[in-house]
Design an enzyme around this catalytic site. Structure first.
Site, PDB file in Angstrom:
ATOM      1  N   ASP A 150       0.814  -1.226   0.000  1.00 51.94           N
ATOM      2  CA  ASP A 150       0.000   0.000   0.000  1.00 51.94           C
ATOM      3  C   ASP A 150       0.842   1.269   0.000  1.00 51.94           C
ATOM      4  OD1 ASP A 150      -2.257  -1.680   0.235  1.00 51.94           O
ATOM      5  OD2 ASP A 150      -1.845  -1.841   2.377  1.00 51.94           O
ATOM      6  N   GLY A 199       1.507   2.846  -2.664  1.00 51.22           N
ATOM      7  CA  GLY A 199       1.073   3.664  -3.802  1.00 51.22           C
ATOM      8  C   GLY A 199       1.806   3.280  -5.081  1.00 51.22           C
ATOM      9  N   ASN A 210      -4.173 -11.017  -3.185  1.00 49.39           N
ATOM     10  CA  ASN A 210      -4.161 -10.397  -1.846  1.00 49.39           C
ATOM     11  C   ASN A 210      -3.746  -8.930  -1.952  1.00 49.39           C
ATOM     12  OD1 ASN A 210      -1.632 -11.249  -2.644  1.00 49.39           O
ATOM     13  ND2 ASN A 210      -0.962 -11.876  -0.622  1.00 49.39           N
ATOM     14  N   HIS A 229      -4.104  -2.818  -6.022  1.00 55.01           N
ATOM     15  CA  HIS A 229      -3.420  -1.617  -6.508  1.00 55.01           C
ATOM     16  C   HIS A 229      -4.454  -0.643  -7.038  1.00 55.01           C
ATOM     17  CE1 HIS A 229       0.554  -4.014  -7.211  1.00 55.01           C
ATOM     18  NE2 HIS A 229       0.207  -3.903  -5.942  1.00 55.01           N
ATOM     19  N   THR A 246      -5.277 -11.420   4.376  1.00 52.36           N
ATOM     20  CA  THR A 246      -6.319 -10.753   3.591  1.00 52.36           C
ATOM     21  C   THR A 246      -7.498 -11.699   3.310  1.00 52.36           C
ATOM     22  OG1 THR A 246      -5.226 -11.409   1.549  1.00 52.36           O
ATOM     23  CG2 THR A 246      -4.657  -9.240   2.434  1.00 52.36           C
ATOM     24  N   THR A 302       3.723 -12.231   4.378  1.00 50.93           N
ATOM     25  CA  THR A 302       2.922 -12.892   3.344  1.00 50.93           C
ATOM     26  C   THR A 302       3.584 -14.222   2.993  1.00 50.93           C
ATOM     27  OG1 THR A 302       1.750 -12.531   1.263  1.00 50.93           O
ATOM     28  CG2 THR A 302       4.010 -11.664   1.375  1.00 50.93           C
TER      29      THR A 302
HETATM   30  P1  IMP Z   1      -1.704 -12.685   3.160  1.00 52.97           P
HETATM   31  O1  IMP Z   1      -0.736 -12.165   2.159  1.00 52.97           O
HETATM   32  O2  IMP Z   1      -3.150 -12.496   2.733  1.00 52.97           O
HETATM   33  O3  IMP Z   1      -1.403 -14.087   3.580  1.00 52.97           O
HETATM   34  O4  IMP Z   1      -1.552 -11.799   4.479  1.00 52.97           O
HETATM   35  C1  IMP Z   1      -0.358 -11.791   5.257  1.00 52.97           C
HETATM   36  C2  IMP Z   1      -0.084 -10.396   5.781  1.00 52.97           C
HETATM   37  O5  IMP Z   1       0.279  -9.551   4.680  1.00 52.97           O
HETATM   38  C3  IMP Z   1      -1.263  -9.697   6.455  1.00 52.97           C
HETATM   39  O6  IMP Z   1      -0.767  -8.846   7.473  1.00 52.97           O
HETATM   40  C4  IMP Z   1      -1.872  -8.858   5.332  1.00 52.97           C
HETATM   41  O7  IMP Z   1      -2.598  -7.767   5.819  1.00 52.97           O
HETATM   42  C5  IMP Z   1      -0.608  -8.430   4.612  1.00 52.97           C
HETATM   43  N1  IMP Z   1      -0.802  -8.133   3.182  1.00 52.97           N
HETATM   44  C6  IMP Z   1      -0.886  -9.008   2.157  1.00 52.97           C
HETATM   45  N2  IMP Z   1      -1.027  -8.369   0.981  1.00 52.97           N
HETATM   46  C7  IMP Z   1      -1.034  -7.059   1.255  1.00 52.97           C
HETATM   47  C8  IMP Z   1      -1.119  -5.891   0.439  1.00 52.97           C
HETATM   48  O8  IMP Z   1      -1.206  -5.912  -0.793  1.00 52.97           O
HETATM   49  N3  IMP Z   1      -1.084  -4.702   1.109  1.00 52.97           N
HETATM   50  C9  IMP Z   1      -0.939  -4.620   2.444  1.00 52.97           C
HETATM   51  N4  IMP Z   1      -0.843  -5.686   3.240  1.00 52.97           N
HETATM   52  C10 IMP Z   1      -0.889  -6.900   2.653  1.00 52.97           C
HETATM   53 MG    MG Z   2      -2.737  -2.153  -1.737  1.00 52.43          MG
END
Ligand code: IMP
Ligand code: MG
Length: 340
Positions: free
Chosen positions: A15, A17, A42, A45, A125, A192
């Site tokens: 996030d 940007g 997940n 953008h 997510t 992640t």
């Molecule tokens: P996952 O990728 O859904 O397994 O989530 C694992 C961690 O990464 C969590 O804290 C999510 O909030 C964070 N996360 C995954 N993708 C994003 C993203 O695109 N932006 C911000 N946080 C993310």
């Molecule tokens: Mg994002």
């Protein structure tokens, strides 16, 4: 046409940007090809162009340039419903290609991602990416080449990008999440399900390290994080709102946790990604008088000082500065060391 291989990755927790910077680069440089690496849907953008908002979870942000081919690298996990919806919404059927070896997110993966420790401890997510990568690693996952609905999009993405580079065309490689969410380099287990540093993203799309011209690491002018895990200098939700830093997750809708810009984290990230340039977004949130400014000299003294401090601390030029939500609300600075 300019040639070169630009890799754009997030410097912190996602996030930052990236969508804005990538869409600007795609319009400005007319890349033949844009390829997305990273985890999968997940990520969200956001691209705002000519007053229209696109929230992309699968397609590269370079979709704003109608001449650019849109590829998904083999490392990416595909949710076919999400992808097909985005392809239809953007009318990009003919220029979208998916590597035959992308792994597929199935319903069971999404269900698993919304329960147990993934939900309660990690705060994922809930898009199925972790469980789908687990199946992939166990060698029981389903691949894109076996998914009927993706048949029209099949390609060998690594081959396509490498031949574009051989022909001196411009390629944009788009990362997702941020380096500090990397499975290897982040705060395990609050990470992640893959490495999302610049090297990981190159591996996802199938290019070797010598192919890369520039690594642009994107930071926001303050730090945000969604989900669990450490966040130095974290503000309370009230303080966050008072500063005007409140943001909501584009995939999950959750209020993002916020903290001031973290120079130490940024320095580590520049090193980890071997950044050659920095993109700095949302300068207008920190310094409202910079809103929509498009020339560096027109920024306030305070805003310029903040940018200089970042350059001095990170020993890397801040080349792109976001001053508003639209793709074109940006300052691009001249850099002598540019390699493309
Ligand atoms: P996952 O990728 O859904 O397994 O989530 C694992 C961690 O990464 C969590 O804290 C999510 O909030 C964070 N996360 C995954 N993708 C994003 C993203 O695109 N932006 C911000 N946080 C993310
Ligand atoms: Mg994002």
């Amino acid at each position: 046409m300019t040639s070169g291989c630009l890799v754009i990755v997030g410097g912190a927790f996602g996030d930052e940007g990236k969508g804005k910077i990538i869409s600007y680069l795609a319009l400005k440089n007319n890349p033949a090809v844009a390829v997305r690496g990273g985890v999968g849907p997940n990520a969200g953008h956001t691209v705002i162009y000519h007053g229209k908002t696109l929230k992309l979870r699968m397609l590269p942000c370079a979709v704003v340039n109608e001449k650019t081919e849109l590829l998904l690298g083999a490392g990416v996990l595909v949710d076919s419903d999400v992808l097909l919806k985005e392809v239809t919404e953007t009318g990009s059927h003919l220029r979208t290609k998916v590597d035959r070896n992308c792994a597929i997110i199935e319903k069971k993966h999404v269900e698993m991602d919304r329960e147990g420790h993934l939900k309660s401890i990690i705060g994922t997510t809930g898009t199925g990416t972790g469980p789908a990568n687990a199946d992939r690693i166990l060698r029981v996952g389903k691949l894109a080449k076996d998914e009927e609905s993706l048949r029209p999009f099949m390609d060998n993405v690594s081959r396509r990008i490498n031949s574009a580079l051989d022909e001196k065309e411009m390629v944009i490689v788009e990362g997702t999440q941020g380096a500090m969410l990397s499975l290897y380099h982040g705060d395990y287990p609050y990470v992640t399900s893959k490495d999302v540093s610049a090297s990981g993203i190159c591996s996802d799309v199938g290019i070797g390290p010598k192919r890369v011209s520039e690594v642009i690491v994107v930071f926001k002018s303050y730090t945000t994080r969604v989900g669990s895990g450490p966040l130095e200098g974290e503000l309370t939700p009230e303080e966050t709102i008072k500063k005007g830093w409140q943001e909501f997750g584009s995939v999950t809708g959750r209020l993002r946790r916020a903290a001031p810009f973290n120079f130490k984290l940024a320095k580590d990230s520049v090193t980890l990604n071997s950044a050659t340039q920095i993109g700095l977004t949302k300068l207008d949130t920190l310094f409202p008088e910079s809103s929509r400014v498009r020339e560096f000299t027109k920024l306030s003294t305070k805003a310029k000082k903040f940018v200089s401090e970042i350059e001095a601390e990170l020993a890397t030029p801040v080349v792109y500065i976001g001053t508003g939500p639209d793709t074109e609300d940006i300052i691009e600075r001249n850099v002598a060391s540019r390699k493309w």
